[in-house]
Write a protein that holds these residues in place. Structure first.
Motif, PDB file in Angstrom:
ATOM      1  N   ASP A 114      62.825  30.070  56.745  1.00  0.00           N
ATOM      2  CA  ASP A 114      63.637  29.735  57.907  1.00  0.00           C
ATOM      3  C   ASP A 114      63.246  28.310  58.265  1.00  0.00           C
ATOM      4  OD1 ASP A 114      64.112  31.209  61.258  1.00  0.00           O
ATOM      5  OD2 ASP A 114      64.903  29.383  60.289  1.00  0.00           O
ATOM      6  N   PRO A 115      64.125  27.333  58.010  1.00  0.00           N
ATOM      7  CA  PRO A 115      63.713  25.937  58.139  1.00  0.00           C
ATOM      8  C   PRO A 115      63.314  25.532  59.552  1.00  0.00           C
ATOM      9  CG  PRO A 115      66.078  26.075  57.701  1.00  0.00           C
ATOM     10  CD  PRO A 115      65.528  27.434  57.544  1.00  0.00           C
ATOM     11  N   LEU A 116      64.004  26.077  60.559  1.00  0.00           N
ATOM     12  CA  LEU A 116      63.637  25.721  61.931  1.00  0.00           C
ATOM     13  C   LEU A 116      63.918  26.895  62.856  1.00  0.00           C
ATOM     14  CD1 LEU A 116      62.284  23.202  63.050  1.00  0.00           C
ATOM     15  CD2 LEU A 116      64.487  22.450  63.908  1.00  0.00           C
ATOM     16  N   ASP A 117      62.935  27.776  62.925  1.00  0.00           N
ATOM     17  CA  ASP A 117      63.085  28.980  63.752  1.00  0.00           C
ATOM     18  C   ASP A 117      62.985  28.610  65.235  1.00  0.00           C
ATOM     19  OD1 ASP A 117      62.917  31.968  64.230  1.00  0.00           O
ATOM     20  OD2 ASP A 117      61.079  31.248  65.175  1.00  0.00           O
ATOM     21  N   GLY A 118      63.888  29.202  66.012  1.00  0.00           N
ATOM     22  CA  GLY A 118      63.842  28.953  67.458  1.00  0.00           C
ATOM     23  C   GLY A 118      64.490  27.634  67.853  1.00  0.00           C
ATOM     24  N   SER A 119      65.333  27.105  66.958  1.00  0.00           N
ATOM     25  CA  SER A 119      65.806  25.715  67.157  1.00  0.00           C
ATOM     26  C   SER A 119      66.587  25.529  68.455  1.00  0.00           C
ATOM     27  CB  SER A 119      66.671  25.284  65.971  1.00  0.00           C
ATOM     28  OG  SER A 119      67.694  26.224  65.771  1.00  0.00           O
ATOM     29  N   SER A 120      67.135  26.610  69.005  1.00  0.00           N
ATOM     30  CA  SER A 120      67.887  26.428  70.270  1.00  0.00           C
ATOM     31  C   SER A 120      66.933  26.019  71.397  1.00  0.00           C
ATOM     32  CB  SER A 120      68.612  27.731  70.637  1.00  0.00           C
ATOM     33  OG  SER A 120      67.645  28.772  70.713  1.00  0.00           O
ATOM     34  N   ASN A 121      65.622  26.147  71.143  1.00  0.00           N
ATOM     35  CA  ASN A 121      64.647  25.771  72.184  1.00  0.00           C
ATOM     36  C   ASN A 121      64.274  24.295  72.133  1.00  0.00           C
ATOM     37  OD1 ASN A 121      63.906  28.367  73.500  1.00  0.00           O
ATOM     38  ND2 ASN A 121      63.363  28.959  71.410  1.00  0.00           N
ATOM     39  N   ILE A 122      64.734  23.608  71.098  1.00  0.00           N
ATOM     40  CA  ILE A 122      64.267  22.206  70.922  1.00  0.00           C
ATOM     41  C   ILE A 122      64.632  21.365  72.139  1.00  0.00           C
ATOM     42  CG2 ILE A 122      64.658  20.081  69.624  1.00  0.00           C
ATOM     43  CD1 ILE A 122      64.874  21.715  67.146  1.00  0.00           C
ATOM     44  N   ASP A 123      65.865  21.584  72.632  1.00  0.00           N
ATOM     45  CA  ASP A 123      66.369  20.722  73.718  1.00  0.00           C
ATOM     46  C   ASP A 123      65.484  20.816  74.955  1.00  0.00           C
ATOM     47  OD1 ASP A 123      69.961  20.944  73.116  1.00  0.00           O
ATOM     48  OD2 ASP A 123      68.236  20.905  71.777  1.00  0.00           O
ATOM     49  N   VAL A 124      64.724  21.905  75.072  1.00  0.00           N
ATOM     50  CA  VAL A 124      63.866  22.063  76.258  1.00  0.00           C
ATOM     51  C   VAL A 124      62.387  22.004  75.874  1.00  0.00           C
ATOM     52  CG1 VAL A 124      65.606  23.310  77.582  1.00  0.00           C
ATOM     53  CG2 VAL A 124      64.064  24.579  76.083  1.00  0.00           C
ATOM     54  N   ALA A 125      62.124  21.424  74.711  1.00  0.00           N
ATOM     55  CA  ALA A 125      60.753  21.117  74.258  1.00  0.00           C
ATOM     56  C   ALA A 125      59.869  22.357  74.186  1.00  0.00           C
ATOM     57  CB  ALA A 125      60.115  20.058  75.157  1.00  0.00           C
ATOM     58  N   VAL A 126      60.470  23.489  73.814  1.00  0.00           N
ATOM     59  CA  VAL A 126      59.672  24.702  73.566  1.00  0.00           C
ATOM     60  C   VAL A 126      59.348  24.758  72.067  1.00  0.00           C
ATOM     61  CG1 VAL A 126      59.831  27.237  73.480  1.00  0.00           C
ATOM     62  CG2 VAL A 126      60.589  25.997  75.517  1.00  0.00           C
ATOM     63  N   ASN A 127      58.171  25.307  71.732  1.00  0.00           N
ATOM     64  CA  ASN A 127      57.733  25.376  70.338  1.00  0.00           C
ATOM     65  C   ASN A 127      58.804  25.920  69.413  1.00  0.00           C
ATOM     66  OD1 ASN A 127      55.309  24.522  71.220  1.00  0.00           O
ATOM     67  ND2 ASN A 127      54.129  26.323  70.585  1.00  0.00           N
ATOM     68  N   VAL A 128      59.003  25.225  68.297  1.00  0.00           N
ATOM     69  CA  VAL A 128      59.854  25.726  67.215  1.00  0.00           C
ATOM     70  C   VAL A 128      59.006  25.660  65.949  1.00  0.00           C
ATOM     71  CG1 VAL A 128      62.014  25.020  68.282  1.00  0.00           C
ATOM     72  CG2 VAL A 128      60.776  23.404  66.816  1.00  0.00           C
ATOM     73  N   GLY A 129      59.532  26.217  64.849  1.00  0.00           N
ATOM     74  CA  GLY A 129      58.696  26.207  63.653  1.00  0.00           C
ATOM     75  C   GLY A 129      59.439  26.503  62.376  1.00  0.00           C
ATOM     76  N   THR A 130      58.733  26.289  61.274  1.00  0.00           N
ATOM     77  CA  THR A 130      59.222  26.605  59.926  1.00  0.00           C
ATOM     78  C   THR A 130      58.435  27.811  59.427  1.00  0.00           C
ATOM     79  OG1 THR A 130      59.762  24.285  59.444  1.00  0.00           O
ATOM     80  CG2 THR A 130      59.422  25.751  57.550  1.00  0.00           C
ATOM     81  N   ILE A 131      59.131  28.825  58.911  1.00  0.00           N
ATOM     82  CA  ILE A 131      58.465  30.027  58.381  1.00  0.00           C
ATOM     83  C   ILE A 131      58.768  30.111  56.883  1.00  0.00           C
ATOM     84  CG2 ILE A 131      58.148  32.527  58.649  1.00  0.00           C
ATOM     85  CD1 ILE A 131      59.675  32.328  61.324  1.00  0.00           C
ATOM     86  N   PHE A 132      57.739  30.397  56.062  1.00  0.00           N
ATOM     87  CA  PHE A 132      57.978  30.413  54.616  1.00  0.00           C
ATOM     88  C   PHE A 132      57.252  31.577  53.940  1.00  0.00           C
ATOM     89  CE2 PHE A 132      53.835  28.670  53.506  1.00  0.00           C
ATOM     90  CZ  PHE A 132      53.493  27.905  54.612  1.00  0.00           C
TER      91      PHE A 132
END
Ligand code: P6P
Length: 318
Positions: A114-132
Motif C-alpha cells: 500500500d504505497p500511502l496508507d491513510g493518505s486522506s490524512n495528509i492534508d491535516v498532517a496526521v501520520n501516513v505510511g507505506t506498508i509492504f
C-alpha cells in the motif's frame, strides 16, 4: 557530517549481517527503503509543492485518489522494477499484479504494498505510511496470492514527526529511524516485544451499531473496565502505537463492509507478521490472519490485532 552513534547500524549494514536470508532479499528491502526516502520528501513538501488533495481520479476501488497516492505508487513501482530480485509487484493502486521480471532473470520475490496508507490524512498532517509484504515468487503462473504465513519479510514506513521503518525478516522485529543528516535508515531498536496487556482499544466507534453483536459486547466490557480509546484513522499510525505501547486495533465487519475495510495482502498480512513476531496476536475474528488463503488481489479481511491478552478479550466475545 553528523557523527553516527556507533551502536546504530544502517539498514544496509543490518541487512548484510542478516545475509543468511539471502543478499537478494536485502536488495528488495533497500529498494523499498530508497523509494520511501523519496516519498518522505514528497510528503514533507506536499503543501509547498501543491501535491496535496485529490488527484481528481479514482483508484481501482472507486475511492478518491490523492495526488500523493499516485506519486508514491509510481516511485515504488519504479524502484522495485529496477531491482533484479523483484519479479511481481501488487499495489493497492493497481487493479492487477504487475510482472516486472520472469523468474530465471532474477525475479525471486513478489512485493505487495500500500504505497500511502491513510493518505486522506495528509492534508491535516496526521501520520501516513507505506506498508509492504515480500513473498517468494515461486508459483506458476507467478502470483502474489499466497497465505501471509509465506511472507519472507514485512514492514511499514511511518511519515510522521520522524520517518520510521519497522521491519521483520521473519526473525524478530526491528525499528529504524531515517537519520536526516545521513539520509539513511539506522537501527535504533532490535527484537521489539509488545506488552501482553494494555487497556487501550483502537477502532472507529462511529460504526458501533453496525458491528456484529460480539464486538458490541467487547466494547461494553472495555467501557466497564476502564479502557482508553485511541484512533487516528490511519492504520499505520494506529498499528505503530499498538505495537510499541500495547492494546488492540480492530477493523470489524460492518454492513457496508461485510469483510471489513482493510486489505489482506498489503495491510492485514504484513501488519500481522509484525505483530506476531513481536509477541502479539492477529486474527480475522474467526482465525489467524496469516492462514487466510487469498482468492483475489484486493480481498478485504476483518482485523483484530495487538497484545495477546487484549485480543483474547475480543475473541472470547465473538
Ligand atoms: P475509517 C485509511 O483510509 C484506511 O485505509 C486505514 O489506514 C485506516 O485504518 C482505515 O482506512 C480507516 O477507516 O472507516 O475508520 O475511516
Amino acid at each position: 557530517m553528523s557523527e553516527r552513534p556507533f551502536q546504530h547500524p544502517t539498514l544496509h549494514e543490518s541487512l548484510r549481517s542478516a545475509a543468511d536470508r539471502g543478499e537478494a532479499l536485502g536488495d528488495v528491502i533497500e529498494s523499498i527503503a530508497q523509494a520511501c526516502r523519496e516519498i518522505a520528501g514528497r510528503v514533507r513538501r506536499a503543501r509547498l509543492q501543491d501535491i496535496l488533495g485529490d488527484a481528481g481520479s479514482r483508484n481501482v476501488h472507486g475511492e478518491d485518489q490523492q495526488k500523493l497516492d499516485a506519486l508514491s505508487n509510481e516511485l515504488l513501482l519504479d524502484h522495485l522494477a529496477r531491482c533484479p530480485a523483484v519479479g511481481v509487484c501488487a499495489s493497492e493502486e493497481e487493479e492487477e499484479a504487475v510482472v516486472v521480471r520472469a523468474r530465471g532473470d532474477g525475479g525471486e520475490f513478489c512485493v505487495a504494498y500500500d504505497p500511502l496508507d491513510g493518505s486522506s490524512n495528509i492534508d491535516v498532517a496526521v501520520n501516513v505510511g507505506t506498508i509492504f509484504s515480500v513473498l517468494p515468487n515461486d508459483l506458476d503462473p507467478a502470483s502474489p496470492l499466497q497465505r501471509g504465513e509465506r511472507q519472507l519479510a514485512a514492514g511499514y514506513v511511518v511519515y510522521g514527526s520522524s520517518v520510521l521503518m519497522v521491519l521483520s525478516l521473519g526473525d524478530g522485529v526491528d525499528l529504524y529511524v531515517l537519520d536526516p543528516d545521513l539520509n539513511e535508515f539506522v537501527r535504533v531498536e532490535e527484537r521489539l516485544r509488545m506488552p501482553d496487556r494494555k487497556r487501550v482499544y483502537s477502532l472507529n466507534e462511529a460504526y458501533r451499531d453496525d458491528f456484529p453483536e460480539g464486538y458490541r459486547n467487547y466494547l461494553d466490557y472495555a467501557h466497564a473496565n476502564g479502557y482508553s480509546s485511541r484512533y487516528i484513522g490511519s492504520m499505520v499510525g494506529d498499528v505503530h502505537r499498538t505495537l510499541l505501547k500495547g492494546g488492540v486495533f480492530l477493523y470489524p465487519p460492518t454492513s457496508a463492509a461485510p469483510s471489513g475495510k482493510l486489505r489482506l495482502l498489503y495491510e492485514g498480512n504484513p501488519m500481522s507478521l509484525l505483530i506476531e513476531q513481536a509477541g502479539g496476536t492477529a486474527d480475522t475474528g474467526s482465525g489467524r490472519i496469516l492462514e487466510v488463503e487469498p482468492g483475489e488481489l484486493h480481498q478485504r479481511t476483518p482485523v483484530v490485532l495487538g497484545s495477546r491478552e487484549e485480543v483474547a478479550h475480543v475473541l472470547e466475545r465473538l
